[in-house]
Design a protein around this motif. Structure first.
Motif, PDB file in Angstrom:
ATOM      1  N   ASN A 110       0.818  -1.218   0.000  1.00 12.81           N
ATOM      2  CA  ASN A 110       0.000   0.000   0.000  1.00 12.81           C
ATOM      3  C   ASN A 110       0.852   1.268   0.000  1.00 12.81           C
ATOM      4  OD1 ASN A 110      -2.671  -0.892  -0.237  1.00 12.81           O
ATOM      5  ND2 ASN A 110      -2.718  -1.450   1.915  1.00 12.81           N
ATOM      6  N   LEU A 111       2.049   1.181  -0.605  1.00 12.49           N
ATOM      7  CA  LEU A 111       2.921   2.349  -0.746  1.00 12.49           C
ATOM      8  C   LEU A 111       2.839   2.874  -2.171  1.00 12.49           C
ATOM      9  CD1 LEU A 111       6.242   1.403   1.084  1.00 12.49           C
ATOM     10  CD2 LEU A 111       4.479   2.986   1.844  1.00 12.49           C
ATOM     11  N   ILE A 112       2.848   4.193  -2.292  1.00  7.98           N
ATOM     12  CA  ILE A 112       2.937   4.838  -3.595  1.00  7.98           C
ATOM     13  C   ILE A 112       4.293   5.522  -3.655  1.00  7.98           C
ATOM     14  CG2 ILE A 112       1.988   6.557  -5.167  1.00  7.98           C
ATOM     15  CD1 ILE A 112      -0.717   6.179  -3.830  1.00  7.98           C
ATOM     16  N   ASP A 113       5.063   5.216  -4.682  1.00  4.44           N
ATOM     17  CA  ASP A 113       6.367   5.829  -4.919  1.00  4.44           C
ATOM     18  C   ASP A 113       6.166   6.940  -5.942  1.00  4.44           C
ATOM     19  OD1 ASP A 113       8.991   6.492  -5.487  1.00  4.44           O
ATOM     20  OD2 ASP A 113       9.580   4.488  -6.155  1.00  4.44           O
ATOM     21  N   LEU A 133       9.136  10.949  -3.249  1.00  3.65           N
ATOM     22  CA  LEU A 133       8.359  10.949  -2.020  1.00  3.65           C
ATOM     23  C   LEU A 133       7.531   9.669  -1.988  1.00  3.65           C
ATOM     24  CD1 LEU A 133       7.600  12.866   0.405  1.00  3.65           C
ATOM     25  CD2 LEU A 133       5.656  13.590  -0.969  1.00  3.65           C
ATOM     26  N   TYR A 134       7.426   9.054  -0.829  1.00  6.74           N
ATOM     27  CA  TYR A 134       6.602   7.855  -0.667  1.00  6.74           C
ATOM     28  C   TYR A 134       5.351   8.227   0.119  1.00  6.74           C
ATOM     29  CZ  TYR A 134      10.775   5.302  -2.032  1.00  6.74           C
ATOM     30  OH  TYR A 134      11.868   4.834  -2.718  1.00  6.74           O
ATOM     31  N   TYR A 135       4.242   7.586  -0.242  1.00  4.22           N
ATOM     32  CA  TYR A 135       2.996   7.796   0.486  1.00  4.22           C
ATOM     33  C   TYR A 135       2.494   6.449   0.995  1.00  4.22           C
ATOM     34  CZ  TYR A 135      -1.843   9.053   1.545  1.00  4.22           C
ATOM     35  OH  TYR A 135      -3.046   9.251   2.183  1.00  4.22           O
ATOM     36  N   ASP A 136       2.374   6.330   2.298  1.00  4.56           N
ATOM     37  CA  ASP A 136       1.824   5.150   2.949  1.00  4.56           C
ATOM     38  C   ASP A 136       0.313   5.361   3.040  1.00  4.56           C
ATOM     39  OD1 ASP A 136       0.873   3.258   4.772  1.00  4.56           O
ATOM     40  OD2 ASP A 136       2.592   3.457   6.113  1.00  4.56           O
ATOM     41  N   GLN A 137      -0.423   4.686   2.166  1.00  7.71           N
ATOM     42  CA  GLN A 137      -1.867   4.900   2.079  1.00  7.71           C
ATOM     43  C   GLN A 137      -2.598   4.476   3.353  1.00  7.71           C
ATOM     44  OE1 GLN A 137      -3.563   3.958  -2.009  1.00  7.71           O
ATOM     45  NE2 GLN A 137      -1.631   2.826  -2.052  1.00  7.71           N
ATOM     46  N   ASN A 139      -1.552   4.429   6.529  1.00 10.14           N
ATOM     47  CA  ASN A 139      -1.331   5.362   7.638  1.00 10.14           C
ATOM     48  C   ASN A 139      -1.456   6.826   7.241  1.00 10.14           C
ATOM     49  OD1 ASN A 139      -0.702   3.316   9.632  1.00 10.14           O
ATOM     50  ND2 ASN A 139       1.160   2.971   8.449  1.00 10.14           N
ATOM     51  N   GLU A 140      -1.737   7.090   5.968  1.00  9.17           N
ATOM     52  CA  GLU A 140      -1.856   8.456   5.439  1.00  9.17           C
ATOM     53  C   GLU A 140      -0.630   9.294   5.828  1.00  9.17           C
ATOM     54  OE1 GLU A 140      -5.777   9.677   6.863  1.00  9.17           O
ATOM     55  OE2 GLU A 140      -6.643   8.904   5.008  1.00  9.17           O
ATOM     56  N   SER A 165       2.322  13.890   8.157  1.00  8.92           N
ATOM     57  CA  SER A 165       0.947  13.463   7.918  1.00  8.92           C
ATOM     58  C   SER A 165       0.422  14.181   6.677  1.00  8.92           C
ATOM     59  CB  SER A 165       0.075  13.778   9.125  1.00  8.92           C
ATOM     60  OG  SER A 165       0.081  15.165   9.395  1.00  8.92           O
ATOM     61  N   LYS A 166      -0.627  13.630   6.089  1.00  9.94           N
ATOM     62  CA  LYS A 166      -1.125  14.196   4.824  1.00  9.94           C
ATOM     63  C   LYS A 166      -1.643  15.625   4.967  1.00  9.94           C
ATOM     64  CE  LYS A 166      -5.937  12.717   4.620  1.00  9.94           C
ATOM     65  NZ  LYS A 166      -6.933  11.975   3.897  1.00  9.94           N
TER      66      LYS A 166
END
Length: 183
Positions: A110-113, A133-137, A139-140, A165-166
């Protein structure tokens, strides 16, 4: 009376060897073609506009000119080779905008690179710029170890390594410099 001389025996042995090599080369090319076709995307879409919902509320809107879905490979992922524009919505409707030249979403983690001219901005005016930047969907949460520039109403700072945090309410940065007003 014999038709074979001592000099023709190596030639007779070389002919079957050459035929074997040619046959193996043909099989090797077939195997290579199978490997290439197995890594082809199982889905391909142009000009996508996806809306993600939770209990009837829109939580995200993803816009991209190109999406390639690799759902059938051992580690499934979705690739956005021409970039993305992702708008995240919190429970109060506040928006966070993420723009990147390239993105890959890994299904198992569930990571977006996000890569290439990555910009993330909040509705309150905070802006972070970096190359990856990585986004952990789940944990936002955003994070990077790359150099960044962070602009807020308090000033501009530069650094290397940040996670937040987002909504930018929680920010942890490393190796920072710049001028920031204290409260």
């Amino acid at each position: 009376m014999t038709f074979l001389s001592k000099n023709s025996i190596p030639l007779l042995l070389a002919i079957p060897f050459c035929l074997l090599v040619i046959a193996c080369e043909s099989n090797f090319r077939d195997v290579q073609k199978m490997g290439v076709s197995e890594f082809a995307p199982s889905g391909d879409a142009d000009s996508i506009n996806l809306k993600y919902t939770d209990s009837g509320r829109i939580t995200a809107n993803l816009i991209s000119p190109k999406m390639l879905d690799y759902a059938t490979v051992e580690f499934p992922f979705t690739e956005f080779p021409k970039g993305i524009r992702l708008t995240l919505f919190d429970k109060n409707g506040k928006q966070t905008l993420v723009v990147a030249d390239y993105a890959v979403s890994h299904k198992a983690t569930n990571l977006i690179d996000l890569q290439g001219h990555v910009k993330i901005s909040s509705q309150s005016g905070d802006l972070l710029e970096t190359e990856q930047l990585y986004y952990d969907q789940k944990n936002e949460w955003f994070f990077t170890e790359k150099k960044f520039k962070f602009t807020s109403t308090k000033g501009v700072s530069y650094g290397e390594g940040i996670d937040f945090s987002k909504d930018f309410k929680k920010v942890n940065s490393q190796k920072i410099s710049g001028q920031v007003q204290s409260e």
